[in-house]
Design an enzyme around this catalytic site. Structure first.
Site, PDB file in Angstrom:
ATOM      1  N   HIS A  81     -10.194  -5.042  -3.440  1.00 32.30           N
ATOM      2  CA  HIS A  81      -8.889  -5.223  -2.818  1.00 32.30           C
ATOM      3  C   HIS A  81      -9.042  -5.593  -1.356  1.00 32.30           C
ATOM      4  CE1 HIS A  81      -9.951  -0.950  -2.523  1.00 32.30           C
ATOM      5  NE2 HIS A  81      -9.322  -0.950  -1.359  1.00 32.30           N
ATOM      6  N   PHE A  82      -8.124  -6.425  -0.912  1.00 32.69           N
ATOM      7  CA  PHE A  82      -8.045  -6.810   0.496  1.00 32.69           C
ATOM      8  C   PHE A  82      -6.797  -6.162   1.071  1.00 32.69           C
ATOM      9  CE2 PHE A  82     -11.130 -10.324   0.963  1.00 32.69           C
ATOM     10  CZ  PHE A  82     -11.513 -10.455  -0.367  1.00 32.69           C
ATOM     11  N   HIS A  83      -6.964  -5.480   2.198  1.00 32.56           N
ATOM     12  CA  HIS A  83      -5.811  -4.969   2.932  1.00 32.56           C
ATOM     13  C   HIS A  83      -5.353  -6.051   3.913  1.00 32.56           C
ATOM     14  CE1 HIS A  83      -6.724  -0.550   2.186  1.00 32.56           C
ATOM     15  NE2 HIS A  83      -7.928  -1.059   2.000  1.00 32.56           N
ATOM     16  N   HIS A 134     -15.836   3.362   3.289  1.00 32.69           N
ATOM     17  CA  HIS A 134     -14.414   3.723   3.237  1.00 32.69           C
ATOM     18  C   HIS A 134     -13.690   3.177   2.016  1.00 32.69           C
ATOM     19  CE1 HIS A 134     -10.454   4.924   4.750  1.00 32.69           C
ATOM     20  NE2 HIS A 134     -11.094   5.626   5.660  1.00 32.69           N
ATOM     21  N   GLN A 135     -14.438   2.779   0.971  1.00 36.43           N
ATOM     22  CA  GLN A 135     -13.754   2.345  -0.259  1.00 36.43           C
ATOM     23  C   GLN A 135     -13.393   3.568  -1.085  1.00 36.43           C
ATOM     24  OE1 GLN A 135     -15.979  -0.259  -2.892  1.00 36.43           O
ATOM     25  NE2 GLN A 135     -14.115  -0.884  -3.988  1.00 36.43           N
ATOM     26  N   ASP A 192       0.853  -1.190   0.000  1.00 31.28           N
ATOM     27  CA  ASP A 192       0.000   0.000   0.000  1.00 31.28           C
ATOM     28  C   ASP A 192       0.893   1.246   0.000  1.00 31.28           C
ATOM     29  OD1 ASP A 192      -3.214   0.586   1.118  1.00 31.28           O
ATOM     30  OD2 ASP A 192      -1.763   2.229   1.010  1.00 31.28           O
ATOM     31  N   ILE A 193       0.554   2.204  -0.850  1.00 34.31           N
ATOM     32  CA  ILE A 193       1.386   3.406  -0.994  1.00 34.31           C
ATOM     33  C   ILE A 193       1.357   4.269   0.273  1.00 34.31           C
ATOM     34  CG2 ILE A 193      -0.330   5.017  -1.948  1.00 34.31           C
ATOM     35  CD1 ILE A 193       1.754   5.684  -4.141  1.00 34.31           C
ATOM     36  N   ASN A 199     -13.118  -3.197   1.886  1.00 31.01           N
ATOM     37  CA  ASN A 199     -14.170  -2.179   1.896  1.00 31.01           C
ATOM     38  C   ASN A 199     -14.986  -2.203   0.605  1.00 31.01           C
ATOM     39  OD1 ASN A 199     -13.164  -1.184   4.375  1.00 31.01           O
ATOM     40  ND2 ASN A 199     -11.656   0.083   3.309  1.00 31.01           N
TER      41      ASN A 199
HETATM   42  P1  5GP Z   1      -9.744   1.637   0.276  1.00 32.34           P
HETATM   43  O1  5GP Z   1     -10.062   2.768   1.210  1.00 32.34           O
HETATM   44  O2  5GP Z   1     -10.329   1.810  -1.102  1.00 32.34           O
HETATM   45  O3  5GP Z   1     -10.081   0.293   0.877  1.00 32.34           O
HETATM   46  O4  5GP Z   1      -8.157   1.650   0.143  1.00 32.34           O
HETATM   47  C1  5GP Z   1      -7.459   1.989  -0.996  1.00 32.34           C
HETATM   48  C2  5GP Z   1      -5.999   1.867  -0.666  1.00 32.34           C
HETATM   49  O5  5GP Z   1      -5.265   1.985  -1.854  1.00 32.34           O
HETATM   50  C3  5GP Z   1      -5.475   2.944   0.293  1.00 32.34           C
HETATM   51  O6  5GP Z   1      -4.945   2.317   1.460  1.00 32.34           O
HETATM   52  C4  5GP Z   1      -4.419   3.666  -0.501  1.00 32.34           C
HETATM   53  O7  5GP Z   1      -3.293   4.032   0.259  1.00 32.34           O
HETATM   54  C5  5GP Z   1      -4.070   2.666  -1.578  1.00 32.34           C
HETATM   55  N1  5GP Z   1      -3.635   3.266  -2.831  1.00 32.34           N
HETATM   56  C6  5GP Z   1      -4.288   4.246  -3.508  1.00 32.34           C
HETATM   57  N2  5GP Z   1      -3.611   4.565  -4.634  1.00 32.34           N
HETATM   58  C7  5GP Z   1      -2.523   3.742  -4.656  1.00 32.34           C
HETATM   59  C8  5GP Z   1      -1.443   3.590  -5.575  1.00 32.34           C
HETATM   60  O8  5GP Z   1      -1.344   4.265  -6.599  1.00 32.34           O
HETATM   61  N3  5GP Z   1      -0.514   2.643  -5.274  1.00 32.34           N
HETATM   62  C9  5GP Z   1      -0.594   1.861  -4.153  1.00 32.34           C
HETATM   63  N4  5GP Z   1       0.380   0.963  -3.965  1.00 32.34           N
HETATM   64  N5  5GP Z   1      -1.595   1.980  -3.274  1.00 32.34           N
HETATM   65  C10 5GP Z   1      -2.554   2.904  -3.516  1.00 32.34           C
END
Ligand code: 5GP
Length: 143
Positions: free
Chosen positions: A102-104, A95-96, A33-34, A89
């Site tokens: 995607h799974f964190h 919070h998506q 995750d970035i 999410n």
């Molecule tokens: P969400 O809130 O949709 O579940 O999480 C999206 C996740 O994607 C966030 O934790 C965010 O930091 C990550 N993310 C967003 N853009 C990028 C990207 O360009 N590269 C990477 N590696 N992660 C990303």
């Protein structure tokens, strides 16, 4: 829910923007995750371009499910923590932010870094009614 049809993760999958790749197979990609909540925070995505978990094919879902435990073990090893959260999410209000499934995998560290959870639990008035509603929804949606 109205979401963009292509996302930053499609660009990552296409190799158009870089990521720190950790794992890849025919159906799944995992990368850092970035903006991690704790060191080792991974994102695990199906290659199938679907916004939400309920839209995913059985094949992609199975492939992600197969990869997750191994990726969790790797995250545990590098983080040195046996505690972690797997978060998935669906929908902006949940919070998506990126509308590609995607799974964190988020290590929870002793110093508190990781996922913070607000869990406002409340008992159901009629669990029986809830079970009935869920069972009939499942019957209308056989796998
Ligand atoms: P969400 O809130 O949709 O579940 O999480 C999206 C996740 O994607 C966030 O934790 C965010 O930091 C990550 N993310 C967003 N853009 C990028 C990207 O360009 N590269 C990477 N590696 N992660 C990303």
């Amino acid at each position: 829910m109205s979401e963009p049809s292509t996302t930053i993760f499609d660009e990552i999958l296409a190799g158009d923007i870089p990521c720190h790749r950790v794992y890849e197979d025919d159906h799944v990609l995992a990368f850092l995750d970035i903006n991690p909540l704790s060191p080792g925070h991974l994102l695990v995505i199906p290659k199938e371009a679907k916004a939400h978990l309920h839209q995913l094919s059985d094949e992609s879902a199975a492939a992600v499910g197969r990869a997750l435990p191994r990726l969790c073990r790797a995250v545990m090893q590098v983080s040195g923590s046996s505690a972690y959260n797997v978060l998935q999410n669906n929908g902006a209000s949940a919070h998506q932010a990126v509308f590609h499934v995607h799974f964190h995998i988020i290590p929870k560290l002793e110093d508190g870094r990781g996922l913070g959870i607000h869990w406002p639990a409340a008992a159901l008035e009629s669990p029986e009614e809830m079970v009935e509603g869920l069972r009939s929804a499942l019957e209308r949606d056989p796998s």
